[in-house]
Design a protein around this motif. Structure first.
Motif, PDB file in Angstrom:
ATOM      1  N   LYS A 166      -1.148   4.600   6.837  1.00 30.88           N
ATOM      2  CA  LYS A 166      -0.941   4.658   8.282  1.00 30.88           C
ATOM      3  C   LYS A 166      -1.542   3.456   8.993  1.00 30.88           C
ATOM      4  CE  LYS A 166      -1.603   7.368  12.456  1.00 30.88           C
ATOM      5  NZ  LYS A 166      -1.856   8.694  13.061  1.00 30.88           N
ATOM      6  N   PHE A 167      -2.736   3.039   8.546  1.00 27.01           N
ATOM      7  CA  PHE A 167      -3.445   1.977   9.260  1.00 27.01           C
ATOM      8  C   PHE A 167      -3.387   0.632   8.547  1.00 27.01           C
ATOM      9  CE2 PHE A 167      -5.346   5.977  10.743  1.00 27.01           C
ATOM     10  CZ  PHE A 167      -5.108   5.836  12.104  1.00 27.01           C
ATOM     11  N   GLY A 168      -2.691   0.587   7.427  1.00 24.05           N
ATOM     12  CA  GLY A 168      -2.396  -0.692   6.782  1.00 24.05           C
ATOM     13  C   GLY A 168      -3.581  -1.410   6.183  1.00 24.05           C
ATOM     14  N   GLY A 169      -4.322  -0.742   5.310  1.00 25.41           N
ATOM     15  CA  GLY A 169      -5.440  -1.422   4.664  1.00 25.41           C
ATOM     16  C   GLY A 169      -5.894  -0.745   3.390  1.00 25.41           C
ATOM     17  N   PHE A 170      -6.294  -1.574   2.421  1.00 24.29           N
ATOM     18  CA  PHE A 170      -6.949  -1.119   1.192  1.00 24.29           C
ATOM     19  C   PHE A 170      -6.043  -0.354   0.239  1.00 24.29           C
ATOM     20  CE2 PHE A 170      -9.943  -1.262   4.770  1.00 24.29           C
ATOM     21  CZ  PHE A 170     -10.629  -2.405   4.387  1.00 24.29           C
ATOM     22  N   LEU A 171      -4.725  -0.479   0.423  1.00 24.72           N
ATOM     23  CA  LEU A 171      -3.752   0.040  -0.542  1.00 24.72           C
ATOM     24  C   LEU A 171      -2.505  -0.827  -0.430  1.00 24.72           C
ATOM     25  CD1 LEU A 171      -2.808   2.039  -2.659  1.00 24.72           C
ATOM     26  CD2 LEU A 171      -2.082   3.577  -0.810  1.00 24.72           C
ATOM     27  N   SER A 172      -2.282  -1.638  -1.447  1.00 24.28           N
ATOM     28  CA  SER A 172      -1.168  -2.582  -1.430  1.00 24.28           C
ATOM     29  C   SER A 172       0.174  -1.863  -1.340  1.00 24.28           C
ATOM     30  CB  SER A 172      -1.213  -3.440  -2.696  1.00 24.28           C
ATOM     31  OG  SER A 172      -0.091  -4.298  -2.763  1.00 24.28           O
ATOM     32  N   GLN A 173       1.120  -2.513  -0.692  1.00 25.52           N
ATOM     33  CA  GLN A 173       2.491  -2.008  -0.669  1.00 25.52           C
ATOM     34  C   GLN A 173       3.324  -2.605  -1.794  1.00 25.52           C
ATOM     35  OE1 GLN A 173       3.499   0.554   1.454  1.00 25.52           O
ATOM     36  NE2 GLN A 173       1.268   0.529   1.679  1.00 25.52           N
ATOM     37  N   GLU A 174       2.779  -3.585  -2.509  1.00 31.68           N
ATOM     38  CA  GLU A 174       3.466  -4.144  -3.680  1.00 31.68           C
ATOM     39  C   GLU A 174       3.420  -3.101  -4.797  1.00 31.68           C
ATOM     40  OE1 GLU A 174       4.342  -5.705  -7.321  1.00 31.68           O
ATOM     41  OE2 GLU A 174       2.202  -5.378  -6.895  1.00 31.68           O
ATOM     42  N   THR A 175       4.541  -2.852  -5.421  1.00 29.63           N
ATOM     43  CA  THR A 175       4.696  -1.692  -6.300  1.00 29.63           C
ATOM     44  C   THR A 175       3.667  -1.627  -7.417  1.00 29.63           C
ATOM     45  OG1 THR A 175       7.075  -1.636  -5.833  1.00 29.63           O
ATOM     46  CG2 THR A 175       6.301  -0.455  -7.789  1.00 29.63           C
ATOM     47  N   HIS A 176       3.500  -2.720  -8.164  1.00 29.55           N
ATOM     48  CA  HIS A 176       2.602  -2.681  -9.316  1.00 29.55           C
ATOM     49  C   HIS A 176       1.140  -2.557  -8.885  1.00 29.55           C
ATOM     50  CE1 HIS A 176       5.671  -4.670 -12.291  1.00 29.55           C
ATOM     51  NE2 HIS A 176       6.065  -3.512 -11.796  1.00 29.55           N
ATOM     52  N   GLN A 177       0.750  -3.327  -7.888  1.00 33.01           N
ATOM     53  CA  GLN A 177      -0.631  -3.276  -7.399  1.00 33.01           C
ATOM     54  C   GLN A 177      -0.955  -1.902  -6.823  1.00 33.01           C
ATOM     55  OE1 GLN A 177      -2.827  -5.616  -7.824  1.00 33.01           O
ATOM     56  NE2 GLN A 177      -4.522  -4.728  -6.653  1.00 33.01           N
ATOM     57  N   ARG A 178       0.000  -1.339  -6.090  1.00 30.92           N
ATOM     58  CA  ARG A 178      -0.188  -0.002  -5.518  1.00 30.92           C
ATOM     59  C   ARG A 178      -0.360   1.032  -6.637  1.00 30.92           C
ATOM     60  NH1 ARG A 178       1.091   2.494  -0.651  1.00 30.92           N
ATOM     61  NH2 ARG A 178       1.581   4.727  -0.799  1.00 30.92           N
ATOM     62  N   ALA A 179       0.473   0.936  -7.664  1.00 34.96           N
ATOM     63  CA  ALA A 179       0.402   1.890  -8.771  1.00 34.96           C
ATOM     64  C   ALA A 179      -0.945   1.818  -9.483  1.00 34.96           C
ATOM     65  CB  ALA A 179       1.542   1.637  -9.752  1.00 34.96           C
ATOM     66  N   LYS A 180      -1.471   0.608  -9.707  1.00 33.43           N
ATOM     67  CA  LYS A 180      -2.756   0.464 -10.383  1.00 33.43           C
ATOM     68  C   LYS A 180      -3.892   1.018  -9.527  1.00 33.43           C
ATOM     69  CE  LYS A 180      -3.355  -0.892 -13.818  1.00 33.43           C
ATOM     70  NZ  LYS A 180      -3.254  -0.190 -15.149  1.00 33.43           N
ATOM     71  N   THR A 181      -3.820   0.797  -8.211  1.00 34.71           N
ATOM     72  CA  THR A 181      -4.850   1.330  -7.321  1.00 34.71           C
ATOM     73  C   THR A 181      -4.847   2.848  -7.364  1.00 34.71           C
ATOM     74  OG1 THR A 181      -4.672  -0.592  -5.855  1.00 34.71           O
ATOM     75  CG2 THR A 181      -5.676   1.396  -4.939  1.00 34.71           C
ATOM     76  N   ILE A 182      -3.664   3.437  -7.282  1.00 33.90           N
ATOM     77  CA  ILE A 182      -3.568   4.900  -7.312  1.00 33.90           C
ATOM     78  C   ILE A 182      -3.978   5.441  -8.676  1.00 33.90           C
ATOM     79  CG2 ILE A 182      -1.967   6.849  -7.149  1.00 33.90           C
ATOM     80  CD1 ILE A 182      -0.502   5.295  -4.958  1.00 33.90           C
ATOM     81  N   GLU A 183      -3.660   4.709  -9.741  1.00 35.87           N
ATOM     82  CA  GLU A 183      -4.085   5.116 -11.086  1.00 35.87           C
ATOM     83  C   GLU A 183      -5.609   5.303 -11.138  1.00 35.87           C
ATOM     84  OE1 GLU A 183      -3.649   3.451 -15.628  1.00 35.87           O
ATOM     85  OE2 GLU A 183      -3.979   1.999 -14.022  1.00 35.87           O
ATOM     86  N   TRP A 184      -6.347   4.323 -10.614  1.00 34.85           N
ATOM     87  CA  TRP A 184      -7.806   4.402 -10.669  1.00 34.85           C
ATOM     88  C   TRP A 184      -8.378   5.391  -9.662  1.00 34.85           C
ATOM     89  CZ3 TRP A 184     -10.950   2.954 -14.414  1.00 34.85           C
ATOM     90  CH2 TRP A 184     -10.415   2.103 -15.395  1.00 34.85           C
ATOM     91  N   LEU A 185      -7.670   5.599  -8.560  1.00 33.21           N
ATOM     92  CA  LEU A 185      -8.059   6.665  -7.640  1.00 33.21           C
ATOM     93  C   LEU A 185      -7.949   8.011  -8.347  1.00 33.21           C
ATOM     94  CD1 LEU A 185      -8.749   7.634  -4.719  1.00 33.21           C
ATOM     95  CD2 LEU A 185      -6.269   7.676  -4.296  1.00 33.21           C
ATOM     96  N   MET A 186      -6.857   8.218  -9.068  1.00 41.35           N
ATOM     97  CA  MET A 186      -6.680   9.465  -9.811  1.00 41.35           C
ATOM     98  C   MET A 186      -7.710   9.600 -10.940  1.00 41.35           C
ATOM     99  SD  MET A 186      -4.254  10.947  -8.242  1.00 41.35           S
ATOM    100  CE  MET A 186      -4.080  10.108  -6.669  1.00 41.35           C
ATOM    101  N   TRP A 187      -8.067   8.486 -11.557  1.00 44.48           N
ATOM    102  CA  TRP A 187      -9.094   8.506 -12.606  1.00 44.48           C
ATOM    103  C   TRP A 187     -10.412   9.017 -12.046  1.00 44.48           C
ATOM    104  CZ3 TRP A 187     -13.722   5.699 -13.060  1.00 44.48           C
ATOM    105  CH2 TRP A 187     -14.346   5.744 -14.318  1.00 44.48           C
ATOM    106  N   GLN A 188     -10.756   8.566 -10.873  1.00 44.31           N
ATOM    107  CA  GLN A 188     -11.989   9.054 -10.252  1.00 44.31           C
ATOM    108  C   GLN A 188     -11.905  10.555 -10.009  1.00 44.31           C
ATOM    109  OE1 GLN A 188     -12.523  10.108  -6.552  1.00 44.31           O
ATOM    110  NE2 GLN A 188     -14.202  11.010  -7.733  1.00 44.31           N
ATOM    111  N   MET A 189     -10.768  11.014  -9.500  1.00 41.32           N
ATOM    112  CA  MET A 189     -10.650  12.423  -9.129  1.00 41.32           C
ATOM    113  C   MET A 189     -10.509  13.342 -10.340  1.00 41.32           C
ATOM    114  SD  MET A 189      -8.442  12.402  -5.610  1.00 41.32           S
ATOM    115  CE  MET A 189      -6.976  11.795  -6.409  1.00 41.32           C
ATOM    116  N   SER A 190      -9.952  12.836 -11.433  1.00 47.77           N
ATOM    117  CA  SER A 190      -9.732  13.685 -12.606  1.00 47.77           C
ATOM    118  C   SER A 190     -10.824  13.554 -13.657  1.00 47.77           C
ATOM    119  CB  SER A 190      -8.383  13.336 -13.263  1.00 47.77           C
ATOM    120  OG  SER A 190      -8.422  12.028 -13.818  1.00 47.77           O
TER     121      SER A 190
END
Length: 206
Positions: free
Chosen positions: A75-99
């Motif tokens: 929503k506020f445009g920061g700290f999560l890339s909109q580029e597909t691969h970079q976004r996927a890697k960021t979310i991957e590690w976010l999920m790693w923290q949560m799981s």
């Protein structure tokens, strides 16, 4: 104006740090719904699972730290890339923290702080698993400053848990890449402000 319902836990601090980093106006409501405390009906209407953090943004009530962080970053445009691969890697590690990192370190707290010596075999296994996870993170940081190249919601999510590495009897000196990364993020002014939010905001009375 966003309303944030939070408490001084690693999960609660993730969202206040992100809001500070984004420069978003919000009101923080420290809300103690930890085990043993009653869950007021007004809070369950916001967060059906009865856990913090939760946010209310207009007509949207949202819980679960991963969902909140992705929503705010988009929503506020920061700290999560909109580029597909970079976004996927960021979310991957976010999920790693949560799981992985969060649940295992949370269990370590139960065994080493809340109920030490009550289940020695389980305590030994959990501490070994947390150390293994720190090895994974240390390796990821061996050739980069941040977990997914650029500073992101993955770093914020992991950092709040590494900030309580003492729960798992971790010495960050044994993980030099994590130690450098931790200091790099700790020195950010928004991180310092966000970490202290639950202690400085007004308390909602149920």
């Amino acid at each position: 104006m966003i309303d944030l319902y939070t408490w001084a836990t690693p999960n609660g601090r993730k969202v206040s740090i992100l809001l500070e980093e984004l420069g978003v106006l919000y009101t923080a409501h420290p809300t103690n719904v930890l085990p043993g405390n009653p869950k007021p009906s007004w809070f369950l209407e916001i967060a059906p699972n009865g856990k913090i953090p939760a946010i209310v943004d207009g007509d949207l009530a949202l819980t679960e730290t991963g969902a909140i962080m992705i929503y705010l970053a988009d929503k506020f445009g920061g700290f999560l890339s909109q580029e597909t691969h970079q976004r996927a890697k960021t979310i991957e590690w976010l999920m790693w923290q949560m799981s992985a990192l969060g649940p295992m370190q949370g269990q370590a707290f139960q065994h080493t702080v809340a109920h030490p010596g009550k289940a020695v075999a389980a305590e030994k296994w959990i501490l070994a698993e947390v150390n293994r996870l720190y090895c994974v993170l240390d390796a990821q940081l061996s050739d980069r400053d941040y977990i997914a190249e650029d500073y992101s919601i993955a770093d914020i999510a992991c950092w709040t848990w590494v900030a309580r590495s003492d729960w798992a009897r971790i010495d960050l000196a044994d993980y030099p890449n994590i130690q450098s990364w931790f200091s790099r993020i700790h020195n950010r002014e928004a991180v310092k402000r966000g970490y202290d939010v639950p202690h400085k905001a007004h308390v909602i009375v149920s």
